[in-house]
Scaffold this motif. Structure first.
Motif, mmCIF file in Angstrom:
data_model
loop_
_atom_site.group_PDB
_atom_site.id
_atom_site.type_symbol
_atom_site.label_atom_id
_atom_site.label_comp_id
_atom_site.label_asym_id
_atom_site.label_seq_id
_atom_site.Cartn_x
_atom_site.Cartn_y
_atom_site.Cartn_z
ATOM 1 N N LEU A 42 0.837 -1.201 0.000
ATOM 2 C CA LEU A 42 0.000 0.000 0.000
ATOM 3 C C LEU A 42 0.872 1.252 0.000
ATOM 4 O O LEU A 42 0.594 2.219 -0.714
ATOM 5 N N LYS A 43 1.949 1.235 0.790
ATOM 6 C CA LYS A 43 2.858 2.384 0.846
ATOM 7 C C LYS A 43 3.471 2.642 -0.527
ATOM 8 O O LYS A 43 3.524 3.779 -0.998
ATOM 9 N N HIS A 44 3.940 1.587 -1.171
ATOM 10 C CA HIS A 44 4.530 1.679 -2.508
ATOM 11 C C HIS A 44 3.532 2.317 -3.472
ATOM 12 O O HIS A 44 3.854 3.259 -4.194
ATOM 13 N N SER A 45 2.322 1.814 -3.467
ATOM 14 C CA SER A 45 1.288 2.306 -4.380
ATOM 15 C C SER A 45 0.933 3.768 -4.098
ATOM 16 O O SER A 45 0.740 4.564 -5.020
ATOM 17 N N ARG A 46 0.854 4.133 -2.823
ATOM 18 C CA ARG A 46 0.542 5.516 -2.450
ATOM 19 C C ARG A 46 1.623 6.471 -2.938
ATOM 20 O O ARG A 46 1.326 7.522 -3.527
ATOM 21 N N ILE A 47 2.889 6.102 -2.749
ATOM 22 C CA ILE A 47 3.994 6.963 -3.185
ATOM 23 C C ILE A 47 4.015 7.055 -4.707
ATOM 24 O O ILE A 47 4.219 8.130 -5.273
ATOM 25 N N GLN A 48 3.776 5.953 -5.374
ATOM 26 C CA GLN A 48 3.716 5.947 -6.834
ATOM 27 C C GLN A 48 2.621 6.899 -7.322
ATOM 28 O O GLN A 48 2.851 7.703 -8.233
ATOM 29 N N ALA A 49 1.457 6.829 -6.719
ATOM 30 C CA ALA A 49 0.344 7.697 -7.120
ATOM 31 C C ALA A 49 0.659 9.167 -6.835
ATOM 32 O O ALA A 49 0.374 10.043 -7.667
ATOM 33 N N LYS A 50 1.253 9.436 -5.671
ATOM 34 C CA LYS A 50 1.596 10.822 -5.336
ATOM 35 C C LYS A 50 2.611 11.389 -6.321
ATOM 36 O O LYS A 50 2.442 12.505 -6.829
ATOM 37 N N LEU A 51 3.678 10.627 -6.595
ATOM 38 C CA LEU A 51 4.720 11.144 -7.480
ATOM 39 C C LEU A 51 4.177 11.364 -8.886
ATOM 40 O O LEU A 51 4.472 12.387 -9.508
ATOM 41 N N SER A 52 3.371 10.449 -9.383
ATOM 42 C CA SER A 52 2.817 10.637 -10.731
ATOM 43 C C SER A 52 1.911 11.855 -10.770
ATOM 44 O O SER A 52 1.936 12.620 -11.744
ATOM 45 N N THR A 53 1.144 12.091 -9.714
ATOM 46 C CA THR A 53 0.289 13.281 -9.653
ATOM 47 C C THR A 53 1.136 14.544 -9.591
ATOM 48 O O THR A 53 0.857 15.524 -10.295
ATOM 49 N N TYR A 54 2.178 14.547 -8.764
ATOM 50 C CA TYR A 54 3.054 15.719 -8.663
ATOM 51 C C TYR A 54 3.706 16.026 -10.016
ATOM 52 O O TYR A 54 3.732 17.177 -10.453
ATOM 53 N N TRP A 55 4.266 15.006 -10.674
ATOM 54 C CA TRP A 55 4.895 15.236 -11.978
ATOM 55 C C TRP A 55 3.870 15.724 -13.001
ATOM 56 O O TRP A 55 4.138 16.635 -13.768
ATOM 57 N N ARG A 56 2.679 15.117 -13.005
ATOM 58 C CA ARG A 56 1.627 15.500 -13.962
ATOM 59 C C ARG A 56 1.199 16.956 -13.734
ATOM 60 O O ARG A 56 1.117 17.747 -14.674
ATOM 61 N N ASN A 57 0.941 17.308 -12.484
ATOM 62 C CA ASN A 57 0.525 18.687 -12.183
ATOM 63 C C ASN A 57 1.620 19.679 -12.555
ATOM 64 O O ASN A 57 1.334 20.755 -13.080
ATOM 65 N N TYR A 58 2.885 19.317 -12.281
ATOM 66 C CA TYR A 58 3.988 20.222 -12.594
ATOM 67 C C TYR A 58 4.167 20.392 -14.098
ATOM 68 O O TYR A 58 4.339 21.513 -14.587
ATOM 69 N N LYS A 59 4.124 19.325 -14.862
ATOM 70 C CA LYS A 59 4.302 19.439 -16.318
ATOM 71 C C LYS A 59 3.174 20.267 -16.915
ATOM 72 O O LYS A 59 3.386 21.022 -17.860
ATOM 73 N N ASP A 60 1.966 20.194 -16.323
ATOM 74 C CA ASP A 60 0.844 21.018 -16.798
ATOM 75 C C ASP A 60 1.024 22.481 -16.405
ATOM 76 O O ASP A 60 0.930 23.371 -17.249
ATOM 77 N N SER A 61 1.318 22.726 -15.132
ATOM 78 C CA SER A 61 1.416 24.118 -14.658
ATOM 79 C C SER A 61 2.638 24.839 -15.219
ATOM 80 O O SER A 61 2.605 26.055 -15.412
ATOM 81 N N SER A 62 3.704 24.115 -15.501
ATOM 82 C CA SER A 62 4.922 24.740 -16.030
ATOM 83 C C SER A 62 4.870 24.882 -17.554
ATOM 84 O O SER A 62 5.739 25.532 -18.141
ATOM 85 N N GLY A 63 3.885 24.250 -18.172
ATOM 86 C CA GLY A 63 3.749 24.325 -19.625
ATOM 87 C C GLY A 63 4.752 23.474 -20.380
ATOM 88 O O GLY A 63 4.931 23.636 -21.585
#
Length: 182
Positions: A42-63
């Motif tokens: 569960l910890k592995h999956s949670r960190i994976q989901a968080k990091l993918s969300t952080y990268w996705r949000n950053y690539k969108d907000s930074s253009g």
């Protein structure tokens, strides 16, 4: 005397080309064998989901564009892999589209280290990615609260109370180690 009617079991040969055309879910092609990715917690999956969300949000907000994926197949120079989190630049997305398997490593990859993983194997996998088109690999060690960032030219270790940042791909992204691993 009774003759045995059991025929020897012949295992089907599964080549890297077969894997490229139809990669089985959660099975990497390693040294000619299908190897199931296991050990996800569960910890592995949670960190994976968080990091993918952080990268996705950053690539969108930074253009910067591109795409972020989880558990997506790619081919290295010698294996078929499923990185935990991967970022594909807009240039490579335009070049390759979205094939069943990316024919090279993703430019930015994160592997969340599971309790069943061996450090030497994870480090070898990072080197394999870097030799196959990847520019930056994040090795995330949740239990030790370490993130090792590896590029062609450097290896950096980020620990609790520090901020980890991308070095060559998805420029400008950073997150506190404790926030990502919380």
């Amino acid at each position: 005397m009774i003759a045995s009617t059991l025929a020897p079991q012949i295992s089907e040969v599964f080549s890297l080309e077969d894997w490229m055309q139809n990669p089985p879910d959660r099975k990497e092609w390693v040294d000619g064998q299908l190897v199931e990715k296991n050990g996800m917690t569960l910890k592995h999956s949670r960190i994976q989901a968080k990091l993918s969300t952080y990268w996705r949000n950053y690539k969108d907000s930074s253009g910067q564009g591109g795409e972020v994926y989880t558990e997506v197949p790619c081919r290295t120079n010698k294996q078929g892999r499923y990185p935990d989190v991967a970022y594909l630049t807009p240039e490579l997305l335009a070049q390759f589209g979205e094939p069943a398997v990316l024919p090279q490593s993703f430019p930015l990859i994160a592997e969340i280290v599971s309790p069943t993983d061996f450090a030497e194997e994870v480090i070898a996998k990072a080197q394999e990615y870097l030799q196959s088109g990847c520019h930056e690999v994040w090795l995330v060690f949740p239990d030790n609260r370490w993130i090792i960032v590896i590029t062609q030219n450097q290896r950096l270790v980020f620990i609790s109370d520090e901020v980890v940042s991308t070095q060559t791909v998805l420029q400008g992204f950073s997150v506190a180690v404790d926030e990502l691993l919380a």
